[in-house]
Design a protein around this motif. Structure first.
Motif, PDB file in Angstrom:
ATOM      1  N   HIS A  37      -9.234 -43.109  26.779  1.00  0.00           N
ATOM      2  CA  HIS A  37      -9.064 -44.555  26.799  1.00  0.00           C
ATOM      3  C   HIS A  37      -8.245 -44.907  28.027  1.00  0.00           C
ATOM      4  N   HIS A  38      -8.598 -45.964  28.704  1.00  0.00           N
ATOM      5  CA  HIS A  38      -7.945 -46.284  29.978  1.00  0.00           C
ATOM      6  C   HIS A  38      -6.554 -46.899  29.824  1.00  0.00           C
ATOM      7  N   THR A  39      -6.192 -47.362  28.630  1.00  0.00           N
ATOM      8  CA  THR A  39      -4.876 -47.988  28.488  1.00  0.00           C
ATOM      9  C   THR A  39      -3.918 -47.215  27.602  1.00  0.00           C
ATOM     10  N   GLU A  40      -4.352 -46.067  27.080  1.00  0.00           N
ATOM     11  CA  GLU A  40      -3.448 -45.261  26.264  1.00  0.00           C
ATOM     12  C   GLU A  40      -3.810 -43.791  26.383  1.00  0.00           C
ATOM     13  N   GLU A  41      -2.873 -42.950  25.961  1.00  0.00           N
ATOM     14  CA  GLU A  41      -3.092 -41.509  25.968  1.00  0.00           C
ATOM     15  C   GLU A  41      -2.722 -40.983  24.589  1.00  0.00           C
ATOM     16  N   VAL A  42      -3.412 -39.940  24.148  1.00  0.00           N
ATOM     17  CA  VAL A  42      -3.165 -39.345  22.835  1.00  0.00           C
ATOM     18  C   VAL A  42      -2.621 -37.940  23.023  1.00  0.00           C
ATOM     19  N   MET A  43      -1.590 -37.617  22.254  1.00  0.00           N
ATOM     20  CA  MET A  43      -0.981 -36.296  22.248  1.00  0.00           C
ATOM     21  C   MET A  43      -0.875 -35.855  20.788  1.00  0.00           C
ATOM     22  N   TYR A  44      -0.980 -34.571  20.557  1.00  0.00           N
ATOM     23  CA  TYR A  44      -0.771 -34.013  19.214  1.00  0.00           C
ATOM     24  C   TYR A  44       0.511 -33.206  19.234  1.00  0.00           C
ATOM     25  N   PHE A  45       1.338 -33.351  18.209  1.00  0.00           N
ATOM     26  CA  PHE A  45       2.557 -32.562  18.121  1.00  0.00           C
ATOM     27  C   PHE A  45       2.507 -31.682  16.885  1.00  0.00           C
ATOM     28  N   GLU A  46       3.097 -30.501  17.011  1.00  0.00           N
ATOM     29  CA  GLU A  46       3.099 -29.547  15.915  1.00  0.00           C
ATOM     30  C   GLU A  46       3.990 -30.051  14.780  1.00  0.00           C
ATOM     31  N   CYS A  47       3.495 -29.987  13.568  1.00  0.00           N
ATOM     32  CA  CYS A  47       4.210 -30.488  12.387  1.00  0.00           C
ATOM     33  C   CYS A  47       4.704 -29.322  11.546  1.00  0.00           C
ATOM     34  N   LYS A  48       5.784 -29.563  10.863  1.00  0.00           N
ATOM     35  CA  LYS A  48       6.296 -28.626   9.864  1.00  0.00           C
ATOM     36  C   LYS A  48       5.838 -29.136   8.504  1.00  0.00           C
ATOM     37  N   LYS A  49       5.295 -28.254   7.679  1.00  0.00           N
ATOM     38  CA  LYS A  49       4.719 -28.670   6.403  1.00  0.00           C
ATOM     39  C   LYS A  49       5.738 -29.239   5.425  1.00  0.00           C
ATOM     40  N   LYS A  50       6.990 -28.842   5.532  1.00  0.00           N
ATOM     41  CA  LYS A  50       8.000 -29.235   4.544  1.00  0.00           C
ATOM     42  C   LYS A  50       8.581 -30.625   4.780  1.00  0.00           C
ATOM     43  N   LEU A  51       8.384 -31.202   5.954  1.00  0.00           N
ATOM     44  CA  LEU A  51       8.958 -32.510   6.281  1.00  0.00           C
ATOM     45  C   LEU A  51       7.866 -33.570   6.376  1.00  0.00           C
ATOM     46  N   ALA A  52       8.219 -34.797   6.017  1.00  0.00           N
ATOM     47  CA  ALA A  52       7.274 -35.901   6.158  1.00  0.00           C
ATOM     48  C   ALA A  52       6.924 -36.083   7.630  1.00  0.00           C
ATOM     49  N   ILE A  53       5.677 -36.371   7.904  1.00  0.00           N
ATOM     50  CA  ILE A  53       5.236 -36.549   9.289  1.00  0.00           C
ATOM     51  C   ILE A  53       5.986 -37.693   9.950  1.00  0.00           C
ATOM     52  N   SER A  54       6.244 -38.767   9.213  1.00  0.00           N
ATOM     53  CA  SER A  54       6.960 -39.905   9.792  1.00  0.00           C
ATOM     54  C   SER A  54       8.383 -39.517  10.202  1.00  0.00           C
ATOM     55  N   THR A  55       9.022 -38.646   9.436  1.00  0.00           N
ATOM     56  CA  THR A  55      10.367 -38.169   9.769  1.00  0.00           C
ATOM     57  C   THR A  55      10.322 -37.329  11.042  1.00  0.00           C
ATOM     58  N   GLN A  56       9.324 -36.459  11.151  1.00  0.00           N
ATOM     59  CA  GLN A  56       9.180 -35.619  12.338  1.00  0.00           C
ATOM     60  C   GLN A  56       8.880 -36.467  13.576  1.00  0.00           C
ATOM     61  N   TYR A  57       8.061 -37.487  13.406  1.00  0.00           N
ATOM     62  CA  TYR A  57       7.729 -38.399  14.504  1.00  0.00           C
ATOM     63  C   TYR A  57       8.984 -39.112  15.008  1.00  0.00           C
ATOM     64  N   ARG A  58       9.778 -39.658  14.082  1.00  0.00           N
ATOM     65  CA  ARG A  58      11.003 -40.371  14.487  1.00  0.00           C
ATOM     66  C   ARG A  58      11.959 -39.437  15.226  1.00  0.00           C
ATOM     67  N   ALA A  59      12.090 -38.195  14.751  1.00  0.00           N
ATOM     68  CA  ALA A  59      12.974 -37.232  15.424  1.00  0.00           C
ATOM     69  C   ALA A  59      12.454 -36.925  16.831  1.00  0.00           C
ATOM     70  N   LEU A  60      11.160 -36.749  16.955  1.00  0.00           N
ATOM     71  CA  LEU A  60      10.550 -36.482  18.258  1.00  0.00           C
ATOM     72  C   LEU A  60      10.768 -37.668  19.193  1.00  0.00           C
ATOM     73  N   LEU A  61      10.577 -38.859  18.679  1.00  0.00           N
ATOM     74  CA  LEU A  61      10.733 -40.063  19.486  1.00  0.00           C
ATOM     75  C   LEU A  61      12.187 -40.277  19.900  1.00  0.00           C
ATOM     76  N   ASN A  62      13.116 -40.096  18.983  1.00  0.00           N
ATOM     77  CA  ASN A  62      14.537 -40.266  19.307  1.00  0.00           C
ATOM     78  C   ASN A  62      14.993 -39.258  20.345  1.00  0.00           C
ATOM     79  N   THR A  63      14.574 -38.013  20.205  1.00  0.00           N
ATOM     80  CA  THR A  63      14.948 -36.982  21.172  1.00  0.00           C
ATOM     81  C   THR A  63      14.301 -37.260  22.520  1.00  0.00           C
ATOM     82  N   SER A  64      13.072 -37.809  22.519  1.00  0.00           N
ATOM     83  CA  SER A  64      12.365 -38.025  23.787  1.00  0.00           C
ATOM     84  C   SER A  64      13.083 -39.021  24.678  1.00  0.00           C
ATOM     85  N   ILE A  65      13.717 -39.988  24.086  1.00  0.00           N
ATOM     86  CA  ILE A  65      14.383 -41.008  24.891  1.00  0.00           C
ATOM     87  C   ILE A  65      15.718 -40.506  25.430  1.00  0.00           C
TER      88      ILE A  65
END
Length: 149
Positions: A37-65
């Motif tokens: 898509h010309h206006t966005e990019e998609v990335m996949y991140f490795e998930c841990k089965k024991k944690l909610a995906i939304s929790t892992q996403y927020r941690a990844l996002l907070n660390t990224s900044i």
């Protein structure tokens, strides 16, 4: 009497006329990242089965900044948690996220965050998941699931 497909197509034509471009309804695009898509990019991140995906996403996002204590500047745009989970034949899971706006800035920040957290990331290229450690897995060998559960 019109069937459901006729109604959907009539709605599509009406929306395309109104908005001046092609309309793709949710669910028609397939696995996120297959079609560039010309206006966005998609990335996949490795998930841990024991944690909610939304929790892992927020941690990844907070660390990224604030990777390694240094603020990574992102000049606009957004990063959104997607709906797709790919499970590799070995059981490892990857979940999609997409980002827009400052695509290079988001990519740099998310890659740094994943590395700092010890997570692998991947992108879809030629119907394969190309993972940051060099592993390449054909999508046909993965289980793809859409949805939050």
């Amino acid at each position: 009497m019109e069937d459901n497909n006729d109604i959907v197509e009539a709605n599509r034509r009406s929306l395309e006329e109104r908005y001046g471009g092609p309309i793709v309804f949710e669910g028609e695009e397939g696995i996120a990242g297959i079609k560039p898509h010309h206006t966005e990019e998609v990335m996949y991140f490795e998930c841990k089965k024991k944690l909610a995906i939304s929790t892992q996403y927020r941690a990844l996002l907070n660390t990224s900044i604030f990777s390694s204590g240094k603020k990574i500047d992102i000049e606009g745009g957004t990063c959104i948690l997607g709906l797709w989970t790919l499970t590799l034949p070995n059981g490892k899971m990857f979940h999609d996220l997409s980002y827009s706006g400052d695509i290079p800035g988001w990519r740099r920040a998310l890659e740094a965050s994943a590395a700092e957290r010890g997570l692998r990331i991947g992108r879809i290229e030629d119907l394969k998941l190309v993972i940051s450690d060099g592993e390449i897995v054909a999508l046909s060998e993965c289980s793809a699931r859409r949805g939050s559960k």
